[in-house]
Motif scaffolding. Structure first.
Motif, PDB file in Angstrom:
ATOM      1  N   GLN A   6     -13.010  -0.066 -20.493  1.00  0.00           N
ATOM      2  CA  GLN A   6     -12.709   1.040 -20.747  1.00  0.00           C
ATOM      3  C   GLN A   6     -11.006   1.155 -20.588  1.00  0.00           C
ATOM      4  O   GLN A   6     -10.351   1.689 -21.383  1.00  0.00           O
ATOM      5  N   GLU A   8      -8.873  -1.614 -20.581  1.00  0.00           N
ATOM      6  CA  GLU A   8      -8.445  -2.349 -21.656  1.00  0.00           C
ATOM      7  C   GLU A   8      -8.446  -1.717 -23.060  1.00  0.00           C
ATOM      8  O   GLU A   8      -7.446  -1.961 -23.666  1.00  0.00           O
ATOM      9  N   GLU A   9      -9.304  -0.956 -23.177  1.00  0.00           N
ATOM     10  CA  GLU A   9      -9.474  -0.194 -24.363  1.00  0.00           C
ATOM     11  C   GLU A   9      -8.651   0.658 -24.696  1.00  0.00           C
ATOM     12  O   GLU A   9      -7.826   0.877 -25.768  1.00  0.00           O
ATOM     13  N   ARG A  10      -8.041   1.437 -23.425  1.00  0.00           N
ATOM     14  CA  ARG A  10      -7.105   2.526 -23.717  1.00  0.00           C
ATOM     15  C   ARG A  10      -5.955   1.798 -23.703  1.00  0.00           C
ATOM     16  O   ARG A  10      -4.811   2.352 -24.290  1.00  0.00           O
ATOM     17  N   TYR A  11      -5.589   0.581 -22.893  1.00  0.00           N
ATOM     18  CA  TYR A  11      -4.466   0.202 -23.385  1.00  0.00           C
ATOM     19  C   TYR A  11      -4.055  -0.462 -24.645  1.00  0.00           C
ATOM     20  O   TYR A  11      -2.975  -0.333 -25.056  1.00  0.00           O
ATOM     21  N   LEU A  12      -5.125  -0.962 -25.231  1.00  0.00           N
ATOM     22  CA  LEU A  12      -5.085  -1.593 -26.740  1.00  0.00           C
ATOM     23  C   LEU A  12      -4.749  -0.411 -27.566  1.00  0.00           C
ATOM     24  O   LEU A  12      -4.052  -0.334 -28.698  1.00  0.00           O
ATOM     25  N   ARG A  13      -5.414   0.794 -27.404  1.00  0.00           N
ATOM     26  CA  ARG A  13      -5.006   2.141 -28.131  1.00  0.00           C
ATOM     27  C   ARG A  13      -3.468   2.500 -27.909  1.00  0.00           C
ATOM     28  O   ARG A  13      -2.907   2.870 -28.895  1.00  0.00           O
ATOM     29  N   ALA A  14      -3.072   2.573 -26.592  1.00  0.00           N
ATOM     30  CA  ALA A  14      -1.820   3.082 -26.398  1.00  0.00           C
ATOM     31  C   ALA A  14      -0.721   2.117 -26.976  1.00  0.00           C
ATOM     32  O   ALA A  14       0.222   2.348 -27.729  1.00  0.00           O
ATOM     33  N   GLN A  15      -1.182   0.777 -26.843  1.00  0.00           N
ATOM     34  CA  GLN A  15      -0.301  -0.175 -27.721  1.00  0.00           C
ATOM     35  C   GLN A  15      -0.163  -0.140 -29.122  1.00  0.00           C
ATOM     36  O   GLN A  15       1.012  -0.244 -29.665  1.00  0.00           O
ATOM     37  N   LYS A  16      -1.152   0.183 -29.882  1.00  0.00           N
ATOM     38  CA  LYS A  16      -1.280   0.301 -31.248  1.00  0.00           C
ATOM     39  C   LYS A  16      -0.451   1.904 -31.614  1.00  0.00           C
ATOM     40  O   LYS A  16       0.292   1.602 -32.491  1.00  0.00           O
ATOM     41  N   ARG A  17      -0.501   2.442 -30.646  1.00  0.00           N
ATOM     42  CA  ARG A  17       0.152   3.803 -30.992  1.00  0.00           C
ATOM     43  C   ARG A  17       1.515   3.803 -30.834  1.00  0.00           C
ATOM     44  O   ARG A  17       2.443   4.020 -31.553  1.00  0.00           O
ATOM     45  N   GLU A  20       2.812   1.887 -33.839  1.00  0.00           N
ATOM     46  CA  GLU A  20       2.696   2.808 -35.065  1.00  0.00           C
ATOM     47  C   GLU A  20       4.302   3.485 -35.066  1.00  0.00           C
ATOM     48  O   GLU A  20       4.990   4.157 -35.846  1.00  0.00           O
TER      49      GLU A  20
END
Length: 101
Positions: A6, A8-17, A20
């Motif tokens: 979870q 790592e998933e949060r980190y990847l979402r934040a990185q994508k944001r 953007e």
């Protein structure tokens, strides 16, 4: 293990944001730079002839690219990016805090 996934998933979402948002500001930066150059070229070319300086053709790039910037902003920040509910709540809290004193 689940917690690590979870995180790592949060980190990847934040990185994508962040990518953007960075992409939007990069797009906005080049929009401003290029349009300043276009305005300078138009002014230099027409030697301050106001009839030509305010010609639509000279600024159509800024207009249509500006529409693209607007859609890019909506795509990145959402429909209510200017006066969203979150912004409204932040401002209300800010004014309430100022009113305490």
């Amino acid at each position: 293990m689940q917690n690590q996934f979870q995180e790592e998933e949060r980190y990847l979402r934040a990185q994508k944001r962040v990518k953007e948002i960075k992409g939007f500001y990069n797009h906005l930066f080049w929009y401003v730079v290029i349009n300043i150059i276009i305005v300078l070229i138009v002014v230099a070319t027409y030697d301050w002839d106001f009839g030509q300086i305010f010609n639509f053709n000279a600024y159509s790039t800024a207009l249509f690219w500006g529409i693209g910037i607007l859609f890019h902003a909506i795509g990145v920040f959402g429909k209510g990016f200017v006066f969203s509910k979150k912004w409204e709540e932040r401002k209300i809290k800010e004014y309430m805090d100022k009113d305490k004193f």
